[in-house]
Design a protein around this motif. Structure first.
Motif, PDB file in Angstrom:
ATOM      1  N   MET A   1       0.837  -1.175   0.000  1.00  0.00           N
ATOM      2  CA  MET A   1       0.000   0.000   0.000  1.00  0.00           C
ATOM      3  C   MET A   1       0.885   1.243   0.000  1.00  0.00           C
ATOM      4  N   THR A   2       0.600   2.162  -0.874  1.00  0.00           N
ATOM      5  CA  THR A   2       1.309   3.433  -0.919  1.00  0.00           C
ATOM      6  C   THR A   2       0.455   4.472  -0.212  1.00  0.00           C
ATOM      7  N   ASN A   3       1.072   5.161   0.734  1.00  0.00           N
ATOM      8  CA  ASN A   3       0.367   6.188   1.482  1.00  0.00           C
ATOM      9  C   ASN A   3       0.873   7.556   1.042  1.00  0.00           C
ATOM     10  N   GLN A   4      -0.056   8.408   0.682  1.00  0.00           N
ATOM     11  CA  GLN A   4       0.262   9.774   0.299  1.00  0.00           C
ATOM     12  C   GLN A   4      -0.311  10.713   1.352  1.00  0.00           C
ATOM     13  N   VAL A   5       0.470  11.715   1.730  1.00  0.00           N
ATOM     14  CA  VAL A   5      -0.019  12.719   2.668  1.00  0.00           C
ATOM     15  C   VAL A   5       0.209  14.106   2.099  1.00  0.00           C
ATOM     16  N   HIS A   6      -0.564  15.034   2.628  1.00  0.00           N
ATOM     17  CA  HIS A   6      -0.456  16.437   2.232  1.00  0.00           C
ATOM     18  C   HIS A   6      -0.570  17.244   3.514  1.00  0.00           C
ATOM     19  N   LEU A   7       0.522  17.909   3.921  1.00  0.00           N
ATOM     20  CA  LEU A   7       0.527  18.756   5.105  1.00  0.00           C
ATOM     21  C   LEU A   7       0.345  20.192   4.649  1.00  0.00           C
ATOM     22  N   PHE A   8      -0.752  20.799   5.096  1.00  0.00           N
ATOM     23  CA  PHE A   8      -1.124  22.125   4.629  1.00  0.00           C
ATOM     24  C   PHE A   8      -1.206  23.094   5.801  1.00  0.00           C
ATOM     25  N   LYS A  18       4.046  17.304   0.466  1.00  0.00           N
ATOM     26  CA  LYS A  18       3.105  16.494  -0.296  1.00  0.00           C
ATOM     27  C   LYS A  18       3.896  15.346  -0.883  1.00  0.00           C
ATOM     28  N   GLY A  19       3.529  14.123  -0.517  1.00  0.00           N
ATOM     29  CA  GLY A  19       4.262  12.977  -1.029  1.00  0.00           C
ATOM     30  C   GLY A  19       4.015  11.734  -0.194  1.00  0.00           C
ATOM     31  N   GLU A  20       4.942  10.791  -0.292  1.00  0.00           N
ATOM     32  CA  GLU A  20       4.804   9.497   0.367  1.00  0.00           C
ATOM     33  C   GLU A  20       5.023   9.601   1.868  1.00  0.00           C
ATOM     34  N   ALA A  21       4.352   8.696   2.572  1.00  0.00           N
ATOM     35  CA  ALA A  21       4.481   8.626   4.026  1.00  0.00           C
ATOM     36  C   ALA A  21       4.455   7.173   4.462  1.00  0.00           C
ATOM     37  N   ILE A  22       5.040   6.928   5.618  1.00  0.00           N
ATOM     38  CA  ILE A  22       4.961   5.617   6.259  1.00  0.00           C
ATOM     39  C   ILE A  22       3.940   5.749   7.381  1.00  0.00           C
ATOM     40  N   ILE A  23       2.981   4.828   7.392  1.00  0.00           N
ATOM     41  CA  ILE A  23       1.943   4.856   8.413  1.00  0.00           C
ATOM     42  C   ILE A  23       1.990   3.543   9.186  1.00  0.00           C
ATOM     43  N   ASP A  24       2.128   3.647  10.504  1.00  0.00           N
ATOM     44  CA  ASP A  24       2.179   2.492  11.392  1.00  0.00           C
ATOM     45  C   ASP A  24       1.217   2.718  12.545  1.00  0.00           C
ATOM     46  N   SER A  34       4.819   9.126   9.403  1.00  0.00           N
ATOM     47  CA  SER A  34       6.176   9.664   9.233  1.00  0.00           C
ATOM     48  C   SER A  34       6.391  10.028   7.776  1.00  0.00           C
ATOM     49  N   PHE A  35       6.987  11.205   7.560  1.00  0.00           N
ATOM     50  CA  PHE A  35       7.279  11.633   6.190  1.00  0.00           C
ATOM     51  C   PHE A  35       8.418  12.638   6.232  1.00  0.00           C
ATOM     52  N   SER A  36       9.138  12.738   5.107  1.00  0.00           N
ATOM     53  CA  SER A  36      10.292  13.640   5.082  1.00  0.00           C
ATOM     54  C   SER A  36      10.627  14.037   3.661  1.00  0.00           C
ATOM     55  N   ASN A  37      11.379  15.152   3.581  1.00  0.00           N
ATOM     56  CA  ASN A  37      11.967  15.583   2.321  1.00  0.00           C
ATOM     57  C   ASN A  37      13.428  15.932   2.589  1.00  0.00           C
TER      58      ASN A  37
END
Length: 128
Positions: A1-8, A18-24, A34-37
């Protein structure tokens, strides 16, 4: 499963990520997103009654947020740690988004924040 998030950021009307995230899953029926650039790393620990935000860039920010409660947070800089009081005035969570509005208070200084984290879980299938 690919998780996408958008922090606005609703105050500045800017997308912070805006991009991929790890969800646990985490303790007590919580969710860790968790997400990072290249410049920032974010961890949002989400529960029905509260949220812990950890953000790493030039500084490390740790905030504990709970609706209508005075909570604690801190910022770690190269010059030391700055302790903060947090007041959360709005907190709404469901499986697709988390919206939080809070103030950080240090002495007589107050800074307001308003973020929405949108979560889009997409099923992806391998093609053989």
């Amino acid at each position: 499963m690919t998780n996408q998030v958008h922090l606005f950021d609703k105050i500045s009307n800017q997308t912070l990520y805006k991009g991929e995230a790890i969800i646990d899953f985490c303790a007590n029926e919580g969710l860790l997103v968790s997400f990072s650039n290249d410049t920032h790393r974010f961890e949002w620990r989400i529960w029905k009654k509260g949220l812990v935000i950890r953000s790493e860039s030039d500084v490390l920010v740790n905030l504990t947020l709970r609706l209508n409660s005075q909570t604690k947070g801190h910022i770690e800089t190269e010059f030391g740690q700055i302790d903060l009081d947090c007041h959360t005035s709005h907190y709404d969570v469901d499986e697709n988004h988390i919206e939080v509005k809070y103030s950080l208070i240090q002495g007589n200084e107050e800074q307001k924040f308003h973020f929405v984290l949108y979560i889009n879980k997409e099923d992806t299938y391998a093609v053989n």
